[in-house]
Design a protein around this motif. Structure first.
Motif, PDB file in Angstrom:
ATOM      1  N   VAL A  56       0.821  -1.209   0.000  1.00  0.00           N
ATOM      2  CA  VAL A  56       0.000   0.000   0.000  1.00  0.00           C
ATOM      3  C   VAL A  56       0.860   1.267   0.000  1.00  0.00           C
ATOM      4  O   VAL A  56       0.526   2.262  -0.654  1.00  0.00           O
ATOM      5  CB  VAL A  56      -0.997   0.016   1.184  1.00  0.00           C
ATOM      6  CG1 VAL A  56      -1.982  -1.128   1.063  1.00  0.00           C
ATOM      7  CG2 VAL A  56      -0.306  -0.021   2.521  1.00  0.00           C
ATOM      8  N   PHE A  57       1.976   1.244   0.706  1.00  0.00           N
ATOM      9  CA  PHE A  57       2.837   2.431   0.730  1.00  0.00           C
ATOM     10  C   PHE A  57       3.597   2.579  -0.589  1.00  0.00           C
ATOM     11  O   PHE A  57       3.826   3.697  -1.052  1.00  0.00           O
ATOM     12  CB  PHE A  57       3.812   2.366   1.904  1.00  0.00           C
ATOM     13  CG  PHE A  57       3.206   2.794   3.212  1.00  0.00           C
ATOM     14  CD1 PHE A  57       3.215   4.127   3.602  1.00  0.00           C
ATOM     15  CD2 PHE A  57       2.595   1.862   4.054  1.00  0.00           C
ATOM     16  CE1 PHE A  57       2.648   4.530   4.795  1.00  0.00           C
ATOM     17  CE2 PHE A  57       2.022   2.251   5.252  1.00  0.00           C
ATOM     18  CZ  PHE A  57       2.034   3.583   5.632  1.00  0.00           C
ATOM     19  N   HIS A  58       3.980   1.458  -1.200  1.00  0.00           N
ATOM     20  CA  HIS A  58       4.660   1.522  -2.492  1.00  0.00           C
ATOM     21  C   HIS A  58       3.716   2.066  -3.562  1.00  0.00           C
ATOM     22  O   HIS A  58       4.098   2.949  -4.349  1.00  0.00           O
ATOM     23  CB  HIS A  58       5.140   0.123  -2.889  1.00  0.00           C
ATOM     24  CG  HIS A  58       5.873   0.069  -4.187  1.00  0.00           C
ATOM     25  ND1 HIS A  58       7.088   0.683  -4.389  1.00  0.00           N
ATOM     26  CD2 HIS A  58       5.558  -0.518  -5.370  1.00  0.00           C
ATOM     27  CE1 HIS A  58       7.505   0.475  -5.628  1.00  0.00           C
ATOM     28  NE2 HIS A  58       6.579  -0.244  -6.247  1.00  0.00           N
ATOM     29  N   THR A  59       2.483   1.570  -3.566  1.00  0.00           N
ATOM     30  CA  THR A  59       1.491   2.054  -4.526  1.00  0.00           C
ATOM     31  C   THR A  59       1.199   3.533  -4.310  1.00  0.00           C
ATOM     32  O   THR A  59       0.915   4.264  -5.266  1.00  0.00           O
ATOM     33  CB  THR A  59       0.183   1.241  -4.398  1.00  0.00           C
ATOM     34  OG1 THR A  59       0.476  -0.154  -4.527  1.00  0.00           O
ATOM     35  CG2 THR A  59      -0.813   1.632  -5.481  1.00  0.00           C
ATOM     36  N   GLY A  60       1.281   3.976  -3.052  1.00  0.00           N
ATOM     37  CA  GLY A  60       1.040   5.386  -2.748  1.00  0.00           C
ATOM     38  C   GLY A  60       2.190   6.304  -3.103  1.00  0.00           C
ATOM     39  O   GLY A  60       2.094   7.514  -2.912  1.00  0.00           O
TER      40      GLY A  60
END
Length: 259
Positions: A56-60
């Motif tokens: 989720v943090f990478h996608t963000g």
């Protein structure tokens, strides 16, 4: 008039549901944009919850520094992340070997983390060690190892990263803990954190961590109704709580004896 009233109710419910869905979607998008370009460090990134937090943090759009005990698993996570993300919108994750229970190496690892981007915006303490057993069956050495992994390790890493945050006057530290830390249950004598959210899927937990970082909440409790109720019973009716726990232990021991 009666027919209109009957038709109006489903439409009102549908409208409210649509508004809630749109609101949640907007909050989710804002959460993702809030971490864009932020340097986010995740310990034990190779665990299930660590994997989902990384996703989720990478996608963000966060600049990830992923820490774990096994290089092969870190590489597999790295490959999985870059294979599904838009390279023009994301950063290639940095990988660092870290055994959080090895206190002597943490200072060197902290310097390695800071060398990646020169700073840390968000430190997610996700690493932990778990053990199950009666007090008398767990050695003191194992107790010490659990304390190193679950307390001294995370606090040593946090203290090593904290001066960088203080000098920049910005930064967030996230501690992922278990609800068991609030109530205490049998056969968990040693102090520990555990990444089990009692039926809450790791994807939901990871998304909540992202929202928490964005909203800067102080504490978030995620649990199914029964463990959530146990927290309140433990807080307001401790005698009742311990009576229920003791009863469960006696029943368990009786069953084992019968077997």
């Amino acid at each position: 008039m009666g027919i209109l009233a009957v038709l109006a109710l489903p439409l009102v419910i549908l409208g409210i549901s649509g508004i809630i869905y749109i609101y949640q979607s907007v909050i989710w998008l804002l959460s993702r944009s809030a971490v864009q370009n932020k340097v986010v460090v995740i310990t034990d990134a190779i665990s299930r919850l660590g994997n989902e937090c990384s996703r989720v943090f990478h996608t963000g759009g966060a600049r990830l520094v992923l820490c774990g005990r096994t290089w092969e698993k870190l590489e597999a996570l790295h490959d999985a992340l870059i294979s599904v993300a838009d390279p023009s919108m994301t950063y290639t994750p940095k990988l660092i070997l870290l055994d959080i229970s090895d206190i002597d190496c943490i200072q060197d690892v902290a310097r390695e983390i800071l060398d990646c981007y020169g700073c840390v915006d968000v430190l997610i303490n996700n690493a932990s060690m778990k053990v199950k057993g009666a007090v008398q069956s767990i050695s003191l050495e194992l107790d010490k190892k659990i304390m190193d992994a679950n307390y001294f390790g995370p606090i040593t890493l946090t203290k090593a990263i904290l001066p960088n945050m203080i000098s920049r006057r910005t930064g967030q530290i996230v501690l992922i803990n278990s609800i068991q830390g609030k109530i205490g249950i049998p056969f968990r004598a040693a102090f520990f954190f555990r990444k089990v959210e009692y039926g809450v899927h790791p994807v939901e937990v990871a998304e909540e961590v992202l929202r928490t970082v964005n909203s800067k909440k102080q504490e978030v409790l995620m649990a199914n109704p029964i463990p959530r109720a146990a927290v309140y019973i433990r807080t307001f009716f401790p005698e009742l709580f311990f009576a229920i726990v003791a009863s469960g232990i006696r029943e368990k021991m009786k069953t084992e004896e019968d077997i």
